[in-house]
Design a protein around this motif. Structure first.
Motif, PDB file in Angstrom:
ATOM      1  N   SER A  51       0.955  -1.079  -0.206  1.00  0.00           N
ATOM      2  CA  SER A  51       0.148   0.164  -0.194  1.00  0.00           C
ATOM      3  C   SER A  51       1.233   1.126  -0.401  1.00  0.00           C
ATOM      4  O   SER A  51       2.009   0.942   0.515  1.00  0.00           O
ATOM      5  N   ALA A  52       0.383   2.061  -0.520  1.00  0.00           N
ATOM      6  CA  ALA A  52       0.873   3.372  -0.342  1.00  0.00           C
ATOM      7  C   ALA A  52      -0.419   4.502  -0.383  1.00  0.00           C
ATOM      8  O   ALA A  52      -1.061   4.904  -0.949  1.00  0.00           O
ATOM      9  N   THR A  88      -3.285   3.623  -1.721  1.00  0.00           N
ATOM     10  CA  THR A  88      -3.457   2.850  -3.217  1.00  0.00           C
ATOM     11  C   THR A  88      -2.205   1.536  -2.709  1.00  0.00           C
ATOM     12  O   THR A  88      -1.561   1.211  -2.116  1.00  0.00           O
ATOM     13  N   TYR A  89      -3.965   0.726  -3.187  1.00  0.00           N
ATOM     14  CA  TYR A  89      -3.044  -1.017  -3.050  1.00  0.00           C
ATOM     15  C   TYR A  89      -2.921  -1.790  -4.234  1.00  0.00           C
ATOM     16  O   TYR A  89      -3.557  -1.605  -5.133  1.00  0.00           O
ATOM     17  N   THR A  90      -2.350  -2.317  -3.669  1.00  0.00           N
ATOM     18  CA  THR A  90      -0.952  -2.874  -4.845  1.00  0.00           C
ATOM     19  C   THR A  90      -1.126  -5.192  -4.630  1.00  0.00           C
ATOM     20  O   THR A  90      -0.322  -4.804  -3.757  1.00  0.00           O
ATOM     21  N   VAL A  91      -1.106  -5.593  -5.568  1.00  0.00           N
ATOM     22  CA  VAL A  91      -1.716  -7.000  -5.421  1.00  0.00           C
ATOM     23  C   VAL A  91      -0.459  -7.371  -6.265  1.00  0.00           C
ATOM     24  O   VAL A  91      -1.342  -7.182  -8.383  1.00  0.00           O
ATOM     25  N   GLY A 104      -5.864  -0.694  -6.785  1.00  0.00           N
ATOM     26  CA  GLY A 104      -6.813   0.284  -6.820  1.00  0.00           C
ATOM     27  C   GLY A 104      -6.905   0.921  -5.777  1.00  0.00           C
ATOM     28  O   GLY A 104      -6.634   0.697  -4.839  1.00  0.00           O
ATOM     29  N   ASP A 105      -7.826   2.366  -5.467  1.00  0.00           N
ATOM     30  CA  ASP A 105      -7.941   2.895  -4.629  1.00  0.00           C
ATOM     31  C   ASP A 105      -8.513   3.339  -3.879  1.00  0.00           C
ATOM     32  O   ASP A 105      -9.797   2.206  -4.242  1.00  0.00           O
ATOM     33  N   VAL A 106      -8.495   3.341  -2.204  1.00  0.00           N
ATOM     34  CA  VAL A 106      -9.497   3.129  -1.264  1.00  0.00           C
ATOM     35  C   VAL A 106      -9.005   4.297  -0.477  1.00  0.00           C
ATOM     36  O   VAL A 106      -7.894   5.206  -0.280  1.00  0.00           O
ATOM     37  N   LEU A 107     -10.664   5.092   0.093  1.00  0.00           N
ATOM     38  CA  LEU A 107     -10.541   6.044   0.856  1.00  0.00           C
ATOM     39  C   LEU A 107     -11.223   5.664   2.047  1.00  0.00           C
ATOM     40  O   LEU A 107     -12.272   5.035   2.545  1.00  0.00           O
TER      41      LEU A 107
END
Length: 136
Positions: free
Chosen positions: A46-47, A58-61, A103-106
């Motif tokens: 995550s960033a 932003t989560y990266t898998v 994808g982004d998470v708020l």
């Protein structure tokens, strides 16, 4: 910071296309998680590494087969839930680099979030669960 990981296979259910496997990783840090399940290596990042309330994270898998080949045929979704019922959901889209989904998470509240990354493929699906602590 010391992290305790509890890995426990919750169950496997047969499906026509494959098997559904859930992994639970208690107190795992979403900013740096690597695990393997169903012949797939899953790396989560995550960033920023420490998500903050009211700012996008932003989560990266990264999904790779055990031999190293990228998994490009997956639908990846991240969902999160707090104890009070607050929830978030984000589809993670394939990036230009094969096997990478983003994808982004708020997060609208600080505190502990239980996250689930669901990976669905033609030959089966699995979920990876982890905990994220969102700061101010």
């Amino acid at each position: 910071m010391h992290r305790t990981w509890l890995r426990r296979l919750r169950g496997a259910l047969g499906t026509a296309a494959g098997a559904l496997v859930w992994w639970s990783l208690a107190a795992a840090d979403a900013a740096n998680l690597t695990t393997e399940t169903g012949g797939v290596r899953v790396e989560v990042g995550s960033a920023p590494q420490q998500p903050v309330r009211h700012r996008r994270a932003t989560y990266t898998v990264r999904l790779t087969r055990i031999g190293g080949a990228p998994v490009t045929d997956a639908r990846v979704t991240l969902t999160g839930r707090m104890a009070d019922g607050m929830s978030v959901a984000a589809p993670l889209q394939p990036s230009a680099e094969p096997g990478i989904y983003r994808g982004d998470v708020l997060f609208t509240m600080e505190g502990r979030w239980d996250l689930t990354i669901r990976v669905v493929r033609e030959d089966g699906r699995f979920e990876v669960s982890l905990t994220e602590t969102v700061g101010r």
